[in-house]
Design a protein around this motif. Structure first.
Motif, PDB file in Angstrom:
ATOM      1  N   LEU A  53       0.822  -1.196   0.000  1.00 49.29           N
ATOM      2  CA  LEU A  53       0.000   0.000   0.000  1.00 49.29           C
ATOM      3  C   LEU A  53       0.864   1.258   0.000  1.00 49.29           C
ATOM      4  O   LEU A  53       2.006   1.268   0.465  1.00 49.29           O
ATOM      5  N   ASP A  54       0.290   2.338  -0.530  1.00 49.71           N
ATOM      6  CA  ASP A  54       0.927   3.644  -0.394  1.00 49.71           C
ATOM      7  C   ASP A  54       1.022   3.985   1.085  1.00 49.71           C
ATOM      8  O   ASP A  54       0.273   3.452   1.915  1.00 49.71           O
ATOM      9  N   PRO A  55       1.926   4.913   1.445  1.00 50.03           N
ATOM     10  CA  PRO A  55       2.042   5.284   2.854  1.00 50.03           C
ATOM     11  C   PRO A  55       0.730   5.813   3.426  1.00 50.03           C
ATOM     12  O   PRO A  55      -0.114   6.356   2.706  1.00 50.03           O
ATOM     13  N   ALA A  56       0.573   5.650   4.717  1.00 53.38           N
ATOM     14  CA  ALA A  56      -0.593   6.182   5.418  1.00 53.38           C
ATOM     15  C   ALA A  56      -0.511   7.701   5.481  1.00 53.38           C
ATOM     16  O   ALA A  56       0.429   8.314   4.955  1.00 53.38           O
ATOM     17  N   GLN A  57      -1.502   8.320   6.129  1.00 56.47           N
ATOM     18  CA  GLN A  57      -1.496   9.775   6.270  1.00 56.47           C
ATOM     19  C   GLN A  57      -0.163  10.235   6.848  1.00 56.47           C
ATOM     20  O   GLN A  57       0.380   9.617   7.755  1.00 56.47           O
ATOM     21  N   GLY A  58       0.339  11.335   6.303  1.00 58.35           N
ATOM     22  CA  GLY A  58       1.657  11.824   6.664  1.00 58.35           C
ATOM     23  C   GLY A  58       2.641  11.647   5.528  1.00 58.35           C
ATOM     24  O   GLY A  58       3.824  11.961   5.653  1.00 58.35           O
ATOM     25  N   MET A  59       2.146  11.180   4.375  1.00 63.14           N
ATOM     26  CA  MET A  59       2.997  10.991   3.205  1.00 63.14           C
ATOM     27  C   MET A  59       3.532  12.330   2.699  1.00 63.14           C
ATOM     28  O   MET A  59       2.812  13.322   2.642  1.00 63.14           O
ATOM     29  N   GLY A 207      15.264  24.248   1.843  1.00 60.12           N
ATOM     30  CA  GLY A 207      16.096  23.980   3.010  1.00 60.12           C
ATOM     31  C   GLY A 207      17.408  23.414   2.533  1.00 60.12           C
ATOM     32  O   GLY A 207      18.092  24.026   1.717  1.00 60.12           O
ATOM     33  N   ASN A 208      17.757  22.227   3.010  1.00 61.04           N
ATOM     34  CA  ASN A 208      18.953  21.529   2.520  1.00 61.04           C
ATOM     35  C   ASN A 208      18.591  20.349   1.621  1.00 61.04           C
ATOM     36  O   ASN A 208      19.451  19.522   1.308  1.00 61.04           O
ATOM     37  N   LEU A 209      17.325  20.272   1.215  1.00 58.53           N
ATOM     38  CA  LEU A 209      16.876  19.172   0.362  1.00 58.53           C
ATOM     39  C   LEU A 209      17.033  19.568  -1.103  1.00 58.53           C
ATOM     40  O   LEU A 209      16.498  20.588  -1.545  1.00 58.53           O
ATOM     41  N   THR A 210      17.756  18.760  -1.861  1.00 56.94           N
ATOM     42  CA  THR A 210      17.954  18.999  -3.286  1.00 56.94           C
ATOM     43  C   THR A 210      17.230  17.927  -4.094  1.00 56.94           C
ATOM     44  O   THR A 210      16.742  16.931  -3.555  1.00 56.94           O
ATOM     45  N   LEU A 211      17.215  18.108  -5.391  1.00 60.85           N
ATOM     46  CA  LEU A 211      16.610  17.110  -6.274  1.00 60.85           C
ATOM     47  C   LEU A 211      17.465  15.858  -6.370  1.00 60.85           C
ATOM     48  O   LEU A 211      16.953  14.781  -6.690  1.00 60.85           O
ATOM     49  N   ASP A 212      18.756  15.973  -6.120  1.00 60.65           N
ATOM     50  CA  ASP A 212      19.676  14.840  -5.976  1.00 60.65           C
ATOM     51  C   ASP A 212      19.501  13.786  -7.073  1.00 60.65           C
ATOM     52  O   ASP A 212      19.293  12.599  -6.803  1.00 60.65           O
ATOM     53  N   LYS A 218       9.738  13.274 -12.652  1.00 65.93           N
ATOM     54  CA  LYS A 218       9.702  12.117 -11.750  1.00 65.93           C
ATOM     55  C   LYS A 218       9.503  12.581 -10.305  1.00 65.93           C
ATOM     56  O   LYS A 218       9.738  13.732  -9.967  1.00 65.93           O
ATOM     57  N   TRP A 219       9.103  11.644  -9.447  1.00 71.31           N
ATOM     58  CA  TRP A 219       8.856  11.946  -8.040  1.00 71.31           C
ATOM     59  C   TRP A 219       9.389  10.812  -7.178  1.00 71.31           C
ATOM     60  O   TRP A 219       9.625   9.718  -7.656  1.00 71.31           O
ATOM     61  N   ARG A 220       9.576  11.110  -5.904  1.00 75.80           N
ATOM     62  CA  ARG A 220       9.965  10.077  -4.940  1.00 75.80           C
ATOM     63  C   ARG A 220       9.398  10.424  -3.578  1.00 75.80           C
ATOM     64  O   ARG A 220       9.181  11.601  -3.256  1.00 75.80           O
ATOM     65  N   LEU A 221       9.145   9.382  -2.781  1.00 74.77           N
ATOM     66  CA  LEU A 221       8.683   9.576  -1.411  1.00 74.77           C
ATOM     67  C   LEU A 221       9.847  10.035  -0.534  1.00 74.77           C
ATOM     68  O   LEU A 221      10.996   9.632  -0.752  1.00 74.77           O
ATOM     69  N   LEU A 222       9.539  10.859   0.441  1.00 76.00           N
ATOM     70  CA  LEU A 222      10.559  11.337   1.370  1.00 76.00           C
ATOM     71  C   LEU A 222      10.467  10.585   2.696  1.00 76.00           C
ATOM     72  O   LEU A 222       9.385  10.203   3.129  1.00 76.00           O
ATOM     73  N   ASP A 223      11.625  10.388   3.302  1.00 74.40           N
ATOM     74  CA  ASP A 223      11.666   9.744   4.619  1.00 74.40           C
ATOM     75  C   ASP A 223      12.031  10.793   5.673  1.00 74.40           C
ATOM     76  O   ASP A 223      12.170  11.986   5.378  1.00 74.40           O
ATOM     77  N   ALA A 224      12.188  10.339   6.903  1.00 72.26           N
ATOM     78  CA  ALA A 224      12.466  11.258   8.003  1.00 72.26           C
ATOM     79  C   ALA A 224      13.767  12.020   7.785  1.00 72.26           C
ATOM     80  O   ALA A 224      13.879  13.205   8.133  1.00 72.26           O
TER      81      ALA A 224
END
Length: 233
Positions: A53-59, A207-212, A218-224
């Motif tokens: 399943l896709d991530p729960a709420q908080g995706m 912030g310090n988040l880049t497309l890397d 395209k897209w990707r899920l982010l983690d903590a």
């Protein structure tokens, strides 16, 4: 949460459509056992059509937005949601863009269904800087960095001066600009106020988040760890 409601909230279909999928045996646990509509199986142990399943709420996800897509769910033409799985449009709570990029601006665009997180990112108190790269129609004059950093620079039709912004010259007609606020078409208006015109604009960092290495479109899920980078950690 009952399985039917969980899947409907994740956008896999209406409750009626989800019930049909369950009756057809398309919803199983990881051992391959078909689940019942009232099952309370752990989220991570549920498969829909053999996929987790896709991530729960908080995706939270990051999209590398191309030119020509609008940050809207209802406008005419191509929408940023067209670049995501169709079911993401129907999630409850809704999956929203974190701020907006105009149709002709490319680059880093965040989405989340966590309203608290969304407001935390865009809040002035968080001071999450956004970094843009701009290609200009005319050569830089040389005084733009001091002007943008002054804290007294006022845009047309605005009553409050802009917060200081940092400009880095990358070439005769190429600059990187770091903003600490998000006003309407701000980068374009800033350069227009100096007599220049932005011909191409990309947001390359939040912030310090880049497309890397994330490819355009395209897209990707982010983690903590990714979220920590958004807040400069």
């Amino acid at each position: 949460m009952r399985l039917v409601k969980l899947l409907a909230n994740l956008g896999y279909g209406t409750r009626k459509e989800v019930q049909i999928a369950i009756r057809n045996g398309w919803v199983t646990d990881r051992a391959g056992n078909a689940l019942k509509a009232d099952a309370r199986t752990a989220h991570d142990d549920i498969l829909f059509d053999d996929e987790p399943l896709d991530p729960a709420q908080g995706m939270v996800l990051l999209l590398n937005k191309p030119v020509g897509y609008t940050c809207s769910t209802k406008d005419q033409g191509r929408l940023v949601y067209d670049l995501l799985p169709d079911r993401f449009r129907y999630r409850k709570p809704v999956l929203s863009t974190v701020g907006r990029l105009d149709r002709d601006t490319t680059g880093a665009l965040l989405f989340t269904d966590d309203g608290t997180l969304l407001h935390r990112i865009i809040s002035p108190k968080a001071d999450v800087p956004k970094v843009y790269e701009a290609v200009l129609d005319r050569p830089l004059k040389g005084d733009e960095a001091a002007l943008f950093a002054s804290g007294t620079f006022l845009l047309d039709n605005d009553e409050k001066p802009l917060l200081p912004a940092e400009l880095e010259v990358l070439g005769e007609k190429h600059a990187r600009l770091t903003l600490h606020e998000g006003r309407y078409h701000q980068v374009r208006r800033m350069f227009a106020a100096t007599g220049n015109h932005v011909t191409a604009l990309a947001r390359v960092k939040i912030g310090n988040l880049t497309l890397d290495g994330l490819e355009e479109g395209k897209w990707r899920l982010l983690d903590a760890g990714d979220l920590a980078k958004v807040f400069g950690e």
